[in-house]
Design an enzyme around this catalytic site. Structure first.
Site, PDB file in Angstrom:
ATOM      1  N   GLY A  55       0.847  -1.192   0.000  1.00 40.90           N
ATOM      2  CA  GLY A  55       0.000   0.000   0.000  1.00 40.90           C
ATOM      3  C   GLY A  55       0.874   1.230   0.000  1.00 40.90           C
TER       4      GLY A  55
ATOM      5  CB  CYS B 142       5.336  -3.914   0.242  1.00 37.44           C
ATOM      6  SG  CYS B 142       6.120  -2.331  -0.071  1.00 37.44           S
ATOM      7  CE1 TYR B 143       0.841   1.288   5.341  1.00 38.13           C
ATOM      8  CE2 TYR B 143      -0.587  -0.629   5.564  1.00 38.13           C
ATOM      9  CZ  TYR B 143      -0.250   0.661   5.921  1.00 38.13           C
ATOM     10  OH  TYR B 143      -1.006   1.322   6.854  1.00 38.13           O
TER      11      TYR B 143
ATOM     12  CG  HIS C  99       5.689  -5.474  -4.477  1.00 37.94           C
ATOM     13  ND1 HIS C  99       4.421  -5.344  -3.965  1.00 37.94           N
ATOM     14  CD2 HIS C  99       6.327  -4.317  -4.198  1.00 37.94           C
ATOM     15  CE1 HIS C  99       4.295  -4.153  -3.408  1.00 37.94           C
ATOM     16  NE2 HIS C  99       5.441  -3.510  -3.535  1.00 37.94           N
TER      17      HIS C  99
ATOM     18  CD  GLU D  45       2.772  -8.341  -5.138  1.00 38.63           C
ATOM     19  OE1 GLU D  45       3.634  -8.991  -4.502  1.00 38.63           O
ATOM     20  OE2 GLU D  45       2.453  -7.182  -4.831  1.00 38.63           O
TER      21      GLU D  45
ATOM     22  CB  SER E 251     -18.357  -8.547 -27.798  1.00 37.15           C
ATOM     23  OG  SER E 251     -17.424  -9.415 -27.172  1.00 37.15           O
TER      24      SER E 251
ATOM     25  CG  ASP F 275     -13.552 -12.153 -21.567  1.00 34.42           C
ATOM     26  OD1 ASP F 275     -12.713 -13.057 -21.684  1.00 34.42           O
ATOM     27  OD2 ASP F 275     -13.261 -10.974 -21.347  1.00 34.42           O
TER      28      ASP F 275
ATOM     29  NE  ARG G 223     -13.417   1.552 -20.878  1.00 32.05           N
ATOM     30  CZ  ARG G 223     -12.208   2.051 -21.121  1.00 32.05           C
ATOM     31  NH1 ARG G 223     -11.971   3.330 -20.946  1.00 32.05           N
ATOM     32  NH2 ARG G 223     -11.236   1.274 -21.548  1.00 32.05           N
TER      33      ARG G 223
ATOM     34  CE  LYS H 291      -9.266 -12.307 -22.310  1.00 30.57           C
ATOM     35  NZ  LYS H 291     -10.394 -11.356 -22.465  1.00 30.57           N
TER      36      LYS H 291
ATOM     37  CD  GLU I 127      -7.849  -1.357 -25.579  1.00 33.11           C
ATOM     38  OE1 GLU I 127      -7.676  -0.560 -26.525  1.00 33.11           O
ATOM     39  OE2 GLU I 127      -8.101  -2.564 -25.745  1.00 33.11           O
TER      40      GLU I 127
HETATM   41  P1  XMP Z   1      -6.301  -1.884 -20.017  1.00 29.79           P
HETATM   42  O1  XMP Z   1      -6.393  -0.874 -21.118  1.00 29.79           O
HETATM   43  O2  XMP Z   1      -7.091  -1.473 -18.836  1.00 29.79           O
HETATM   44  O3  XMP Z   1      -6.957  -3.204 -20.588  1.00 29.79           O
HETATM   45  O4  XMP Z   1      -4.886  -2.224 -19.669  1.00 29.79           O
HETATM   46  C1  XMP Z   1      -6.847  -4.490 -20.027  1.00 29.79           C
HETATM   47  C2  XMP Z   1      -7.681  -5.406 -20.894  1.00 29.79           C
HETATM   48  O5  XMP Z   1      -9.056  -5.013 -20.813  1.00 29.79           O
HETATM   49  C3  XMP Z   1      -9.542  -4.638 -22.101  1.00 29.79           C
HETATM   50  N1  XMP Z   1     -10.420  -3.487 -21.889  1.00 29.79           N
HETATM   51  C4  XMP Z   1     -11.761  -3.542 -21.930  1.00 29.79           C
HETATM   52  N2  XMP Z   1     -12.572  -4.577 -22.211  1.00 29.79           N
HETATM   53  N3  XMP Z   1     -14.428  -3.139 -21.923  1.00 29.79           N
HETATM   54  C5  XMP Z   1     -13.903  -4.361 -22.242  1.00 29.79           C
HETATM   55  O6  XMP Z   1     -14.680  -5.277 -22.537  1.00 29.79           O
HETATM   56  C6  XMP Z   1     -13.672  -2.056 -21.612  1.00 29.79           C
HETATM   57  O7  XMP Z   1     -14.176  -0.975 -21.348  1.00 29.79           O
HETATM   58  C7  XMP Z   1     -12.260  -2.280 -21.636  1.00 29.79           C
HETATM   59  N4  XMP Z   1     -11.190  -1.466 -21.425  1.00 29.79           N
HETATM   60  C8  XMP Z   1     -10.080  -2.234 -21.584  1.00 29.79           C
HETATM   61  C9  XMP Z   1      -8.310  -4.327 -22.917  1.00 29.79           C
HETATM   62  O8  XMP Z   1      -8.560  -4.464 -24.305  1.00 29.79           O
HETATM   63  C10 XMP Z   1      -7.322  -5.340 -22.371  1.00 29.79           C
HETATM   64  O9  XMP Z   1      -7.511  -6.602 -22.924  1.00 29.79           O
END
Ligand code: XMP
Length: 653
Positions: A74, A101-102, A192, A194, A246, A250, A332, A411, A651
């Site tokens: 932390g 750590c913390y 860390h 992890e 989609s 997932d 979003r 994942k 992203e």
């Molecule tokens: P970031 O950008 O947070 O992304 O490092 C980690 C993983 O999540 C996906 N990602 C999303 N998937 N809705 C989704 O279904 C979202 O709003 C969203 N934002 C990020 C990203 O593509 C990566 O696999």
């Protein structure tokens, strides 16, 4: 306070209650670290259940639920007034506790030791010496490379502890890197274990679970899957389930699970083409869904609904339309809400009351953790609003009508479940594609973002670069994850020739040293390679999320994907993406630049950039850059993103 009842403590075989198996469970007491979710992943990887709970969860509440505790890292100092504190009674529960750590400092202070500010702070990879006789370090060499990230240190161990590791002397003082009280099963590390930067961190955590806790790893995925299918059947009863697919792993696994649990009659799959999908993607998704055996499948072509979509925030403010919105969180939010409205509409069209049907979605455990969902996350640090966890969905969840069969999985576990369900490899191994799709890859801005003294920033950058490279900042922001939250900062593009090692080392160093920046890119190609790099870029091409900007990105994205596929590289990169930037450094006819990003990760919570040459040949990237410029008249520069997560995210928005 987090509910501790979300994961059943006992898998109870109804016929033979005497065989009830206690699921081995560790409580992770969240002291606010950015790596808490990574601890969660690492523990579950060992087939041990976790409960992610607030640091001050009363011992009495934990007592019957868990057989071990981890105190996370932390950002605070344990001796500060409002620093997170644990219930001291956890140390009386008679169960093993690991402090990280913390968490080590908290353990030390609570048990009567002392913690003080170190004269030197340790951040980064450090070589330490450990005592292999301590069970945490069983079978490991005495010298270990670990990630340290702390300013404070334990100056006096509590009674009963012995030193189990030390890091090199700073100004004549060694820093205590680990301590253990074997009798009580308490062990703590200043580093860390992890994160991947701690070379044998996985082995250390496995040692804690097997040797210190005596766990056998009985939180097995196939058992959990059987339980889940039973639960789905019981919960759904006679109702119908609408699953929003989609096409990503997932949601496809979610649909396959529902089919297995409920059969095709009750499962209504809806695929929404938002206008933000990749080239020809919706066609492919619908074919794959049919092949799964889904008989009720509806495709909705809804680009207009998305581009013109608006929504209302809790305070009554109307945001949108999407095609005029630049704020990534608002984008979003609108996209998530439009998805919800469209699925509600699809349910109504069938004459079914939305309040009498389940909506299923593919949300993962880290998605819920990162969006600060209270069911799984002890502290509500919102890294990003997940489009699956917008308030409309939350309200439907409150009614008990959202099914998220993946909510307990990371994942790689979802992929494993896909395999257990017999899904074909091309579906299971598909790279993730975010629900908001290209919508969060068109970086939207209507004016340049510049802050502070540009000349000073430029000087700072020049001071770090070798004379083979020039660095120029772009006047836009992208999202990153630094410390314990989200950061919106600028990027620097490096121009010139250097070895992959130098470029990659600079990408690690620059965001640490120059706090205005969270991304470092390297220029692969430019429309005019010979034009001098501008001293400053102070203009942008106003860019919004429209069918045109989405089409520009879609075309580049397709070319990038094809090039990697032809080179046989798609399978070795965890996620490959292209981002449209509203910046044309040289201008002229060109209006935009593009970034190509390839990352390697198993859990997507941290990621390293694909390495130049060893993961992806520089020659391929440069050729790709030149081809893109040649085929897209609006394209000025093509960049390669060299940044890891942290400090950036996968992203850009
Ligand atoms: P970031 O950008 O947070 O992304 O490092 C980690 C993983 O999540 C996906 N990602 C999303 N998937 N809705 C989704 O279904 C979202 O709003 C969203 N934002 C990020 C990203 O593509 C990566 O696999």
């Amino acid at each position: 306070m987090v509910s501790l009842t979300s994961t059943p403590q006992e898998r109870v075989p109804t016929a033979q209650p005497e065989q009830a198996v206690v699921v081995e469970t560790v409580a992770i007491l969240d002291c606010g670290a950015q790596y808490t979710k990574v601890i969660d992943r690492r523990i579950r990887q060992n087939n041990v259940n976790t409960l992610l709970v607030a640091v001050d969860t009363p011992a009495a509440e934990l007592k019957s639920k868990v057989q071990a505790i981890i105190l996370s890292g932390g950002p605070n100092s344990v001796y500060d007034d409002h620093s997170p504190q644990c219930d001291p009674a956890i140390f009386e529960l008679g169960i093993p506790i690991l402090g990280i750590c913390y968490g080590m400092q908290l353990m030390a202070q609570t048990l009567g030791g002392t913690v003080a500010k170190g004269s030197t702070q340790e951040y980064g990879e450090t070589t330490i010496t450990i005592d292999p006789d301590v069970s945490l370090f069983a079978d490991l060499d005495a010298v270990q490379s670990v990630l340290m990230s702390h300013g404070d240190k334990v100056t006096q161990m509590p009674e009963g502890f012995r030193a189990a590791g030390s890091s090199p002397a700073h100004e004549g003082h060694e820093i205590l890197a680990a301590m253990a009280d074997d009798e009580r099963g308490f062990v703590a590390v200043q580093f860390h274990p992890e994160v991947e930067l701690t070379q044998h961190g996985d082995a250390m955590l496995a040692n804690f679970l097997t040797h210190t806790c005596g766990f056998t790893g009985n939180f097995q995925l196939d058992h959990r899957l059987d339980d889940l299918i039973d639960d789905l059947r019981a919960k759904v009863g006679d109702r119908n389930v609408f699953v929003l697919v989609s096409g990503g792993v997932d949601s496809t696994v979610t649909a396959a699970l529902l089919l297995k649990a409920l059969g095709p009659e009750k499962v209504f799959a809806v695929h929404i083409d938002s206008g933000l999908m990749r080239h020809n993607e919706s066609d492919g998704v619908c074919e794959a869904l049919k092949a799964l055996g889904l008989t009720h499948l509806r495709r909705i072509n809804a680009s207009d609904d998305f581009f013109n979509g608006t929504t209302t925030l809790e305070d009554g403010t109307v945001i949108g339309p999407l095609c005029k919105t630049t704020n990534p969180e608002h984008k979003r939010r609108i996209i998530g809400d439009v998805f919800y409205h469209l699925i509600t509409q699809a349910v109504n069209d069938l004459g079914i009351d939305i309040d009498d049907a389940f909506i299923a979605q593919g949300t993962l455990r880290p998605d819920l953790i990162e969006s600060g969902n209270r069911d799984v996350s002890a502290t509500a640090h919102i890294i990003k609003t997940h489009h699956n966890d917008v308030p409309l969905i939350q309200a439907h969840r409150e009614k008990g009508l959202i099914l998220e069969p993946n909510r307990d999985w990371h994942k790689d576990e979802v992929r494993q479940v896909g395999r257990l369900l017999g899904l074909p490899a091309d579906l299971v191994d598909r790279q993730p594609f975010p629900g908001p799709g290209l919508g969060i890859r068109v970086l939207c801005a209507t004016q340049p973002y510049m802050q502070g003294d540009e000349a000073e920033l430029q000087q700072h950058i020049n001071a770090v670069l070798p004379n083979t490279l020039q660095g120029i900042t772009f006047p836009v922001q992208s999202v990153g994850v630094q410390g314990d939250g989200r950061s919106y900062k600028r990027l620097v593009a490096l121009v010139g020739e250097e070895t992959p090692e130098t470029l990659q080392a600079l990408a690690r160093r620059i965001p640490n040293e120059i706090h205005e920046l969270n991304r470092v890119c390297w220029r692969l190609a430019a429309r005019n390679e010979n034009a001098p790099v501008p001293n400053i870029i102070s203009t942008i091409t106003p860019t919004l999320l429209t069918p045109q900007s989405a089409a520009m990105l879609r075309s580049v994205d397709d070319a990038v994907t094809q090039a990697f596929r032809q080179a046989g590289l798609l399978g070795s990169i965890s996620q490959l993406l292209a981002v449209l930037l509203p910046v044309a450094p040289h201008g002229g006819e060109a209006t935009h630049s593009v970034v190509i990003r390839g990352v390697i990760t198993s859990d997507y919570m941290t990621a390293r950039p694909a390495r130049l040459d060893s993961d992806v040949p520089v020659t391929l990237l440069k050729q790709l850059g030149q081809d893109l410029v040649a085929t897209h008249p609006w394209l000025d520069w093509v960049l390669w993103d060299l940044t890891g997560k942290p400090p950036a995210t996968v992203e850009w928005e």
